[in-house]
Design an enzyme around this catalytic site. Sequence first.
Site, PDB file in Angstrom:
ATOM      1  N   GLU A 236       7.650  10.616   0.492  1.00 31.27           N
ATOM      2  CA  GLU A 236       7.458  11.144   1.982  1.00 31.27           C
ATOM      3  C   GLU A 236       6.862  12.512   1.903  1.00 31.27           C
ATOM      4  OE1 GLU A 236      10.152   9.595   0.875  1.00 31.27           O
ATOM      5  OE2 GLU A 236      11.312   8.491   2.535  1.00 31.27           O
TER       6      GLU A 236
ATOM      7  N   GLU B 170      15.015   3.656  -0.077  1.00 31.30           N
ATOM      8  CA  GLU B 170      16.272   3.902   0.554  1.00 31.30           C
ATOM      9  C   GLU B 170      17.077   2.355   0.782  1.00 31.30           C
ATOM     10  OE1 GLU B 170      14.379   6.415   3.196  1.00 31.30           O
ATOM     11  OE2 GLU B 170      15.592   8.230   2.770  1.00 31.30           O
TER      12      GLU B 170
ATOM     13  N   ALA C 230       8.942   3.107   5.468  1.00 41.10           N
ATOM     14  CA  ALA C 230       9.125   3.236   7.026  1.00 41.10           C
ATOM     15  C   ALA C 230       7.608   2.803   7.305  1.00 41.10           C
ATOM     16  CB  ALA C 230       9.414   4.523   7.640  1.00 41.10           C
TER      17      ALA C 230
ATOM     18  N   GLY D 187      11.309   4.482   2.669  1.00 41.58           N
ATOM     19  CA  GLY D 187      12.499   3.848   3.256  1.00 41.58           C
ATOM     20  C   GLY D 187      12.878   2.523   2.361  1.00 41.58           C
TER      21      GLY D 187
HETATM   22  N1  CAA Z   1       3.588   1.839   6.930  1.00 41.49           N
HETATM   23  C1  CAA Z   1       2.678   0.742   7.479  1.00 41.49           C
HETATM   24  N2  CAA Z   1       1.776   0.175   6.684  1.00 41.49           N
HETATM   25  C2  CAA Z   1       1.670   0.328   5.196  1.00 41.49           C
HETATM   26  C3  CAA Z   1       2.704   1.005   4.599  1.00 41.49           C
HETATM   27  C4  CAA Z   1       3.728   1.681   5.624  1.00 41.49           C
HETATM   28  N3  CAA Z   1       4.569   2.427   4.722  1.00 41.49           N
HETATM   29  N4  CAA Z   1       2.371   0.776   3.176  1.00 41.49           N
HETATM   30  C5  CAA Z   1       1.372   0.276   3.150  1.00 41.49           C
HETATM   31  N5  CAA Z   1       0.895  -0.258   4.273  1.00 41.49           N
HETATM   32  C6  CAA Z   1      -0.228  -1.236   4.692  1.00 41.49           C
HETATM   33  C7  CAA Z   1      -1.567  -0.503   4.317  1.00 41.49           C
HETATM   34  O1  CAA Z   1      -1.893   0.412   5.488  1.00 41.49           O
HETATM   35  C8  CAA Z   1      -2.382  -1.694   4.131  1.00 41.49           C
HETATM   36  O2  CAA Z   1      -2.737  -2.358   5.496  1.00 41.49           O
HETATM   37  P1  CAA Z   1      -4.262  -2.718   5.770  1.00 41.49           P
HETATM   38  O3  CAA Z   1      -4.381  -3.726   4.756  1.00 41.49           O
HETATM   39  O4  CAA Z   1      -4.281  -3.202   7.130  1.00 41.49           O
HETATM   40  O5  CAA Z   1      -5.191  -1.585   5.580  1.00 41.49           O
HETATM   41  C9  CAA Z   1      -1.512  -2.639   3.643  1.00 41.49           C
HETATM   42  O6  CAA Z   1      -0.249  -2.222   3.757  1.00 41.49           O
HETATM   43  C10 CAA Z   1      -1.759  -2.736   2.207  1.00 41.49           C
HETATM   44  O7  CAA Z   1      -1.723  -1.583   1.392  1.00 41.49           O
HETATM   45  P2  CAA Z   1      -2.489  -0.658   0.592  1.00 41.49           P
HETATM   46  O8  CAA Z   1      -4.091  -1.145   0.846  1.00 41.49           O
HETATM   47  O9  CAA Z   1      -2.491   0.729   0.625  1.00 41.49           O
HETATM   48  O10 CAA Z   1      -2.223  -1.210  -0.824  1.00 41.49           O
HETATM   49  P3  CAA Z   1      -2.228  -0.610  -2.285  1.00 41.49           P
HETATM   50  O11 CAA Z   1      -1.903  -1.600  -3.165  1.00 41.49           O
HETATM   51  O12 CAA Z   1      -3.655  -0.014  -2.377  1.00 41.49           O
HETATM   52  O13 CAA Z   1      -1.078   0.533  -2.117  1.00 41.49           O
HETATM   53  C11 CAA Z   1       0.797   1.612  -1.840  1.00 41.49           C
HETATM   54  C12 CAA Z   1       0.173   0.308  -2.039  1.00 41.49           C
HETATM   55  C13 CAA Z   1       0.848   2.537  -3.012  1.00 41.49           C
HETATM   56  C14 CAA Z   1       2.442   1.089  -1.583  1.00 41.49           C
HETATM   57  C15 CAA Z   1       0.288   2.186  -0.433  1.00 41.49           C
HETATM   58  O14 CAA Z   1       0.297   1.062   0.550  1.00 41.49           O
HETATM   59  C16 CAA Z   1       1.323   3.459   0.071  1.00 41.49           C
HETATM   60  O15 CAA Z   1       0.857   4.613  -0.562  1.00 41.49           O
HETATM   61  N6  CAA Z   1       1.894   2.997   1.188  1.00 41.49           N
HETATM   62  C17 CAA Z   1       2.534   4.155   1.528  1.00 41.49           C
HETATM   63  C18 CAA Z   1       3.863   4.451   0.996  1.00 41.49           C
HETATM   64  C19 CAA Z   1       4.571   5.452   1.863  1.00 41.49           C
HETATM   65  O16 CAA Z   1       4.485   6.527   1.818  1.00 41.49           O
HETATM   66  N7  CAA Z   1       5.820   5.293   1.977  1.00 41.49           N
HETATM   67  C20 CAA Z   1       6.945   6.155   2.528  1.00 41.49           C
HETATM   68  C21 CAA Z   1       6.904   6.165   4.129  1.00 41.49           C
HETATM   69  S1  CAA Z   1       7.609   7.343   4.913  1.00 41.49           S
HETATM   70  C22 CAA Z   1       9.357   6.830   5.018  1.00 41.49           C
HETATM   71  O17 CAA Z   1       9.742   5.750   4.285  1.00 41.49           O
HETATM   72  C23 CAA Z   1      10.389   7.812   5.609  1.00 41.49           C
HETATM   73  C24 CAA Z   1      11.736   7.109   5.941  1.00 41.49           C
HETATM   74  O18 CAA Z   1      12.192   5.962   5.620  1.00 41.49           O
HETATM   75  C25 CAA Z   1      12.757   7.879   6.689  1.00 41.49           C
END
Ligand code: CAA
Length: 257
Positions: free
Chosen positions: A131, A111, A65, A108
């Site tokens: 999450e 999912e 998400a 997500g």
């Molecule tokens: N939401 C918004 N932006 C995101 C994102 C997310 N889930 N995942 C990555 N991005 C963005 C980052 O903020 C970054 O943006 P900027 O360049 O503007 O800073 C860009 O994408 C690239 O990401 P990273 O620099 O972090 O890339 P990385 O290769 O170092 O790491 C990653 C990759 C491990 C996937 C890391 O981005 C990460 O941990 N992302 C979040 C993953 C996460 O927690 N997902 C679960 C979300 S909650 C959910 O999904 C609930 C639901 O559905 C109900």
Amino acid sequence: MPNNLLIQGPDKGVLLLTLNRPEALNALNTALLGELAAALDAAEADPATRAVVITGSERAFAAGADINEMAARDLVGILEDPRVAHWQRLARFPKPIIAAINGFALGGGCELAMHADILIAGENARFGQPEINLGIMPGAGGTQRLTRAVGSALAMHLALTGEQISAQRALQAGLISEICPTELTVERAISIAETIASKAPLAVRLTKEAIHKASDLDLAAGLRFERHAFTILAGTADRAEGLKAFQEKRQPKFTGC
Ligand code: CAA
């Protein structure tokens, strides 16, 4: 008009949907999920679409998400979240969906992949439900579909630790059915979708529905559902054509009737 989703086709019965938010690793914001739901509405109504492939980029299928959007939503916002209807749209789509997963399929994103009927992944794919790292939990089926797919031991491990698993581990656990070289994942998914698109549409639809019932019903009820669906197909022209084509040693010509 936002362009968070690229739509190609249908070509040879296959609609290709590509998540297109590279700046956020295809994080699923409401706009993207809404475009996906609208594309599926149109695909359901279009007899030329027999199967759908959903993919992302080589770096990310979807990283979950959109966390920035989520951070701005309060309790009431979550209660009235339009995204729930978009997820339900995916879940009740009657035609086969094939997910072509490269890179991150997290939260997500994992999912979304699990809403597909067939999941194939590139060698670089990473799956997880992280999450818990954000102080929340899966909210689009992660605790339910992941557990049904891989069992509670691995589902607990992933959802409680936030750790990721490789494509190889996902294959071994039964989350996906095939691994390909990353650059060939979409091509392979389209090829699988074309194979399905060449089959009798009503048989495909009822087969999908019956297999989904296996997770929801006890064995006796599931077997009854299967038998009813099998019997319904006896009234179709495509069944007569399929059997006749076999006897005449030729390829069947299915019409969807
Ligand atoms: N939401 C918004 N932006 C995101 C994102 C997310 N889930 N995942 C990555 N991005 C963005 C980052 O903020 C970054 O943006 P900027 O360049 O503007 O800073 C860009 O994408 C690239 O990401 P990273 O620099 O972090 O890339 P990385 O290769 O170092 O790491 C990653 C990759 C491990 C996937 C890391 O981005 C990460 O941990 N992302 C979040 C993953 C996460 O927690 N997902 C679960 C979300 S909650 C959910 O999904 C609930 C639901 O559905 C109900």
